[in-house]
Scaffold this active site. Structure first.
Site, PDB file in Angstrom:
ATOM      1  N   GLN A 148      10.084  -9.886   1.987  1.00  0.00           N
ATOM      2  CA  GLN A 148       9.911  -8.941   0.881  1.00  0.00           C
ATOM      3  C   GLN A 148       9.851  -7.498   1.340  1.00  0.00           C
ATOM      4  O   GLN A 148       9.971  -6.588   0.524  1.00  0.00           O
ATOM      5  CB  GLN A 148       8.644  -9.287   0.093  1.00  0.00           C
ATOM      6  CG  GLN A 148       7.340  -9.026   0.843  1.00  0.00           C
ATOM      7  CD  GLN A 148       6.130  -9.488   0.063  1.00  0.00           C
ATOM      8  OE1 GLN A 148       5.860 -10.697   0.007  1.00  0.00           O
ATOM      9  NE2 GLN A 148       5.401  -8.558  -0.547  1.00  0.00           N
ATOM     10  N   CYS A 155       5.715 -10.084  -3.854  1.00  0.00           N
ATOM     11  CA  CYS A 155       5.483 -11.492  -3.532  1.00  0.00           C
ATOM     12  C   CYS A 155       5.615 -12.372  -4.766  1.00  0.00           C
ATOM     13  O   CYS A 155       6.081 -13.515  -4.690  1.00  0.00           O
ATOM     14  CB  CYS A 155       4.119 -11.678  -2.888  1.00  0.00           C
ATOM     15  SG  CYS A 155       2.727 -11.390  -4.030  1.00  0.00           S
ATOM     16  N   HIS A 200      -1.870 -12.424  -3.131  1.00  0.00           N
ATOM     17  CA  HIS A 200      -0.538 -12.731  -2.611  1.00  0.00           C
ATOM     18  C   HIS A 200      -0.076 -14.079  -3.144  1.00  0.00           C
ATOM     19  O   HIS A 200      -0.876 -15.014  -3.274  1.00  0.00           O
ATOM     20  CB  HIS A 200      -0.596 -12.769  -1.080  1.00  0.00           C
ATOM     21  CG  HIS A 200       0.725 -12.950  -0.415  1.00  0.00           C
ATOM     22  ND1 HIS A 200       1.805 -12.118  -0.625  1.00  0.00           N
ATOM     23  CD2 HIS A 200       1.162 -13.886   0.487  1.00  0.00           C
ATOM     24  CE1 HIS A 200       2.834 -12.516   0.108  1.00  0.00           C
ATOM     25  NE2 HIS A 200       2.465 -13.591   0.790  1.00  0.00           N
ATOM     26  N   ASN A 237       6.271 -18.564   3.041  1.00  0.00           N
ATOM     27  CA  ASN A 237       5.888 -17.183   2.811  1.00  0.00           C
ATOM     28  C   ASN A 237       7.120 -16.298   2.678  1.00  0.00           C
ATOM     29  O   ASN A 237       8.256 -16.763   2.843  1.00  0.00           O
ATOM     30  CB  ASN A 237       4.985 -16.704   3.953  1.00  0.00           C
ATOM     31  CG  ASN A 237       4.107 -15.534   3.562  1.00  0.00           C
ATOM     32  OD1 ASN A 237       4.219 -14.992   2.464  1.00  0.00           O
ATOM     33  ND2 ASN A 237       3.236 -15.118   4.459  1.00  0.00           N
TER      34      ASN A 237
END
Length: 342
Positions: free
Chosen positions: A143, A149, A285, A306
């Protein structure tokens, strides 16, 4: 009397020499230590391509780096089932990290899709699962310095749902969400919510693919042409019942799920193993839960994809403890989870 005065003078001088010697030795030790950590800092800068505007900024970043290194080494010396690393975030304060690399706006008054939970009656799930092995997970993305996120977690869940429905894995566009899903609760690089992103995808009759609308890690004007050419759509989405890890397990056993966690702290420096805390529930997050299992040490874990690139964690993935005593789950993973329905 003169003899006594001379002896006193010699003793006093000797004491001064010993005191100054001790101070000098301590200062030398600190200087050697600072020199060693500064060398590591220079090597770290070279590895991650860090360049600062001036020496004052470099010195400020060095002091943050030194503090983070001490935190990381203290954790690694505590014989935990996971390791932290001096990664790309080592020159950031906690607040800077949250501002640049997370993006979930926290639990708030956002629309709830439905009160139903389609996996409520699931009674049997595999003992372990990894959706990567089923072809339902795209490679790890990054990102960048953008609080997006929420878009990546949404897209990860969307990509998995589409693949399981159609048999085709398509890299969908996070940038469309960043640019076009604005004007309300979602604010591009300034943060957002996966549920609101799912609402956009439904109302827009789908989301375009990444090739059509590539990621730039910045807020741009919505490209109406590309956003009007969806490559995949959903009919609805559902939230996993809050604070119920067992229900989250049922959902992840059937498809990738968007989950939100507290990432500031040890999670930000995670390198490998199963993260067992400490980790709070101040959600900041969002990631995609793509599986679960049990480690060789016998620790149940969640497998998370992630959006910080492959240099972070286990090539971009993380494992955090599952079946913990707290109903919120490790890092609050059971507090805000949702999935797409195709």
């Amino acid at each position: 009397m003169e003899f006594i005065n001379k002896m006193y003078s010699k003793c006093f001088c000797l004491c001064l020499i010993l005191v100054f010697g001790a101070w000098s030795s301590e200062a030398t030790s600190r200087n050697v230590q600072d020199a060693s950590i500064y060398e590591r800092y220079e090597q770290w800068m070279a590895r991650y391509g860090r360049h600062y505007n001036n020496m004052n900024e470099k010195e400020t970043r060095f002091n943050i780096f030194k503090k983070n290194v001490a935190f990381i080494e203290s954790s690694n010396n505590a014989n935990k089932p996971y390791k932290l690393s001096v990664n790309q975030f080592a020159d950031l304060t906690t607040e800077e990290f949250k501002g640049q690399r997370t993006g979930f706006k926290g639990l708030g008054d956002i629309p709830s899709p439905t009160t139903t939970f389609k996996y409520e009656n699931v009674s049997v799930v595999p003992s372990s699962l990894d959706w990567r092995t089923k072809g339902a997970v795209m490679p790890v993305k990054d990102q960048g310095q953008c609080g997006s996120c929420w878009a990546f977690a949404t897209v990860g869940a969307l990509e998995g749902a589409i693949q399981l429905s159609t048999g085709t894995l398509i890299s969908m566009s996070e940038q469309e969400l960043v640019d076009c899903n604005v004007g309300g609760e979602n604010e591009g690089c300034n943060g957002g919510y996966p549920d609101v992103a799912f609402e956009y995808i439904i109302n827009n009759h789908g989301l375009t693919n990444e090739a059509n609308y590539p990621y730039t890690a910045t807020d741009n004007v919505c490209n109406a042409t590309e956003s009007g050419s969806p490559s995949g759509s959903i009919t609805s989405y559902e939230d996993v019942p809050v604070n119920r890890e067992l229900d989250l397990l049922k959902a992840v056993a059937n498809q990738p799920v968007s989950v939100c966690i507290e990432a500031a702290g040890e999670f930000s420096f995670y390198e490998s193993g199963v993260l067992t805390g400490p980790c709070g529930t101040d959600l900041d997050h969002c990631v995609t839960a793509i599986g679960y299992g049990t480690s060789d040490d016998g620790i149940d874990y969640w497998l998370l994809k992630n959006s910080w690139g492959t240099d972070w964690g286990e090539e971009g993935y993380a494992r955090i403890q599952r079946n913990v005593e707290a109903v919120e789950g490790m890092c609050g993973i059971a507090m805000s989870a949702s999935y797409a329905i195709v």
